[in-house]
Motif scaffolding. Structure first.
Motif, PDB file in Angstrom:
ATOM      1  N   LEU A   1       0.811  -1.201   0.000  1.00 35.60           N
ATOM      2  CA  LEU A   1       0.000   0.000   0.000  1.00 35.60           C
ATOM      3  C   LEU A   1       0.850   1.259   0.000  1.00 35.60           C
ATOM      4  N   LYS A   2       1.972   1.199   0.724  1.00 28.06           N
ATOM      5  CA  LYS A   2       2.887   2.340   0.748  1.00 28.06           C
ATOM      6  C   LYS A   2       4.294   1.795   0.632  1.00 28.06           C
ATOM      7  N   GLY A   3       5.128   2.515  -0.066  1.00 24.60           N
ATOM      8  CA  GLY A   3       6.507   2.092  -0.200  1.00 24.60           C
ATOM      9  C   GLY A   3       7.298   3.096  -1.006  1.00 24.60           C
ATOM     10  N   PRO A   4       8.546   2.748  -1.321  1.00 26.23           N
ATOM     11  CA  PRO A   4       9.422   3.703  -1.997  1.00 26.23           C
ATOM     12  C   PRO A   4       9.179   3.843  -3.499  1.00 26.23           C
ATOM     13  N   PHE A   5       8.327   3.009  -4.077  1.00 25.95           N
ATOM     14  CA  PHE A   5       8.113   3.045  -5.523  1.00 25.95           C
ATOM     15  C   PHE A   5       6.804   3.754  -5.860  1.00 25.95           C
ATOM     16  N   ALA A   6       6.793   4.413  -7.004  1.00 23.80           N
ATOM     17  CA  ALA A   6       5.559   5.045  -7.476  1.00 23.80           C
ATOM     18  C   ALA A   6       4.575   3.968  -7.942  1.00 23.80           C
ATOM     19  N   LEU A   7       5.114   2.868  -8.449  1.00 22.84           N
ATOM     20  CA  LEU A   7       4.305   1.734  -8.903  1.00 22.84           C
ATOM     21  C   LEU A   7       5.058   0.462  -8.572  1.00 22.84           C
ATOM     22  N   TRP A   8       4.333  -0.542  -8.070  1.00 22.94           N
ATOM     23  CA  TRP A   8       4.937  -1.846  -7.771  1.00 22.94           C
ATOM     24  C   TRP A   8       3.903  -2.925  -8.022  1.00 22.94           C
ATOM     25  N   TYR A  33       7.612  -2.003 -12.108  1.00 30.54           N
ATOM     26  CA  TYR A  33       7.771  -0.957 -11.105  1.00 30.54           C
ATOM     27  C   TYR A  33       8.159   0.346 -11.783  1.00 30.54           C
ATOM     28  N   SER A  34       7.933   1.422 -11.067  1.00 25.22           N
ATOM     29  CA  SER A  34       8.459   2.718 -11.498  1.00 25.22           C
ATOM     30  C   SER A  34       8.865   3.482 -10.244  1.00 25.22           C
ATOM     31  N   VAL A  35       9.838   4.311 -10.429  1.00 30.11           N
ATOM     32  CA  VAL A  35      10.365   5.085  -9.307  1.00 30.11           C
ATOM     33  C   VAL A  35       9.737   6.479  -9.314  1.00 30.11           C
ATOM     34  N   PRO A  36       9.631   7.083  -8.139  1.00 28.13           N
ATOM     35  CA  PRO A  36       9.086   8.448  -8.078  1.00 28.13           C
ATOM     36  C   PRO A  36      10.151   9.480  -8.453  1.00 28.13           C
ATOM     37  N   LEU A  37       9.825  10.696  -8.385  1.00 25.92           N
ATOM     38  CA  LEU A  37      10.718  11.847  -8.535  1.00 25.92           C
ATOM     39  C   LEU A  37      11.090  12.179  -9.980  1.00 25.92           C
ATOM     40  N   PRO A  39      12.487  12.816 -13.495  1.00 28.21           N
ATOM     41  CA  PRO A  39      13.803  12.594 -14.100  1.00 28.21           C
ATOM     42  C   PRO A  39      14.863  12.146 -13.086  1.00 28.21           C
ATOM     43  N   LEU A  40      14.803  12.656 -11.875  1.00 27.78           N
ATOM     44  CA  LEU A  40      15.752  12.249 -10.838  1.00 27.78           C
ATOM     45  C   LEU A  40      15.571  10.768 -10.506  1.00 27.78           C
ATOM     46  N   GLY A  41      14.323  10.322 -10.412  1.00 29.25           N
ATOM     47  CA  GLY A  41      14.042   8.915 -10.166  1.00 29.25           C
ATOM     48  C   GLY A  41      14.509   8.038 -11.317  1.00 29.25           C
ATOM     49  N   LEU A  42      14.324   8.490 -12.546  1.00 28.47           N
ATOM     50  CA  LEU A  42      14.792   7.735 -13.711  1.00 28.47           C
ATOM     51  C   LEU A  42      16.310   7.599 -13.694  1.00 28.47           C
ATOM     52  N   LEU A  43      17.000   8.657 -13.299  1.00 25.38           N
ATOM     53  CA  LEU A  43      18.453   8.606 -13.190  1.00 25.38           C
ATOM     54  C   LEU A  43      18.872   7.615 -12.104  1.00 25.38           C
ATOM     55  N   ALA A  44      18.216   7.681 -10.954  1.00 26.08           N
ATOM     56  CA  ALA A  44      18.523   6.746  -9.861  1.00 26.08           C
ATOM     57  C   ALA A  44      18.273   5.306 -10.303  1.00 26.08           C
ATOM     58  N   ASN A  45      17.192   5.088 -11.042  1.00 23.24           N
ATOM     59  CA  ASN A  45      16.891   3.746 -11.538  1.00 23.24           C
ATOM     60  C   ASN A  45      18.009   3.262 -12.461  1.00 23.24           C
ATOM     61  N   ALA A  46      18.434   4.134 -13.377  1.00 24.86           N
ATOM     62  CA  ALA A  46      19.496   3.760 -14.318  1.00 24.86           C
ATOM     63  C   ALA A  46      20.819   3.525 -13.604  1.00 24.86           C
ATOM     64  N   MET A  47      21.087   4.275 -12.546  1.00 22.95           N
ATOM     65  CA  MET A  47      22.380   4.181 -11.869  1.00 22.95           C
ATOM     66  C   MET A  47      22.468   3.016 -10.893  1.00 22.95           C
ATOM     67  N   PHE A  48      21.380   2.751 -10.139  1.00 24.08           N
ATOM     68  CA  PHE A  48      21.511   1.700  -9.135  1.00 24.08           C
ATOM     69  C   PHE A  48      20.257   0.912  -8.802  1.00 24.08           C
ATOM     70  N   VAL A  49      19.081   1.459  -8.942  1.00 21.33           N
ATOM     71  CA  VAL A  49      17.869   0.735  -8.530  1.00 21.33           C
ATOM     72  C   VAL A  49      17.686  -0.535  -9.365  1.00 21.33           C
ATOM     73  N   ARG A  50      17.793  -0.431 -10.676  1.00 22.70           N
ATOM     74  CA  ARG A  50      17.608  -1.596 -11.555  1.00 22.70           C
ATOM     75  C   ARG A  50      18.608  -2.701 -11.213  1.00 22.70           C
ATOM     76  N   ARG A  51      19.877  -2.324 -11.030  1.00 18.64           N
ATOM     77  CA  ARG A  51      20.897  -3.328 -10.683  1.00 18.64           C
ATOM     78  C   ARG A  51      20.605  -3.983  -9.340  1.00 18.64           C
ATOM     79  N   GLN A  52      20.129  -3.189  -8.382  1.00 22.82           N
ATOM     80  CA  GLN A  52      19.786  -3.749  -7.072  1.00 22.82           C
ATOM     81  C   GLN A  52      18.630  -4.733  -7.205  1.00 22.82           C
ATOM     82  N   MET A  53      17.647  -4.396  -8.021  1.00 26.03           N
ATOM     83  CA  MET A  53      16.515  -5.307  -8.236  1.00 26.03           C
ATOM     84  C   MET A  53      16.993  -6.601  -8.882  1.00 26.03           C
ATOM     85  N   GLU A  54      17.833  -6.488  -9.908  1.00 29.25           N
ATOM     86  CA  GLU A  54      18.351  -7.675 -10.580  1.00 29.25           C
ATOM     87  C   GLU A  54      19.152  -8.540  -9.613  1.00 29.25           C
TER      88      GLU A  54
END
Length: 79
Positions: A1-8, A33-37, A39-54
């Motif tokens: 219901l609540k968490g760090p992602f805009a969509l999960w 999933y999608s990250v909030p914030l 363009p900043l969230g997209l950058l964070a996803n490209a830099m580390f979120v995606r790798r952490q998920m993998e």
């Protein structure tokens, strides 16, 4: 219901499968999933979120390969 992602959305698909004559279990994770914030969230996803998920799901896959055979042997003993 609540968490760090805009969509999960995370769904497990589990089915029996036979490979090379050996019966087993196939587990597939459908993840969206999608990250909030913006363009900043997209950058964070490209830099580390995606790798952490993998990395997280690769670790889970490894553990499942260790745990499921043990669970199958235990279930066989109970029958």
């Amino acid at each position: 219901l609540k968490g760090p992602f805009a969509l999960w959305r995370h769904c497990h698909r589990i089915s029996s499968e036979t490979r090379d004559g050996v019966p087993g279990t196939l587990i597939v994770d459908d993840l969206e999933y999608s990250v909030p914030l913006g363009p900043l969230g997209l950058l964070a996803n490209a830099m580390f979120v995606r790798r952490q998920m993998e990395s997280t799901f690769a670790y889970r896959q490894q553990r499942l390969e260790e745990i499921l055979p043990v669970a199958a042997r235990q279930a066989t003993r109970r029958s």
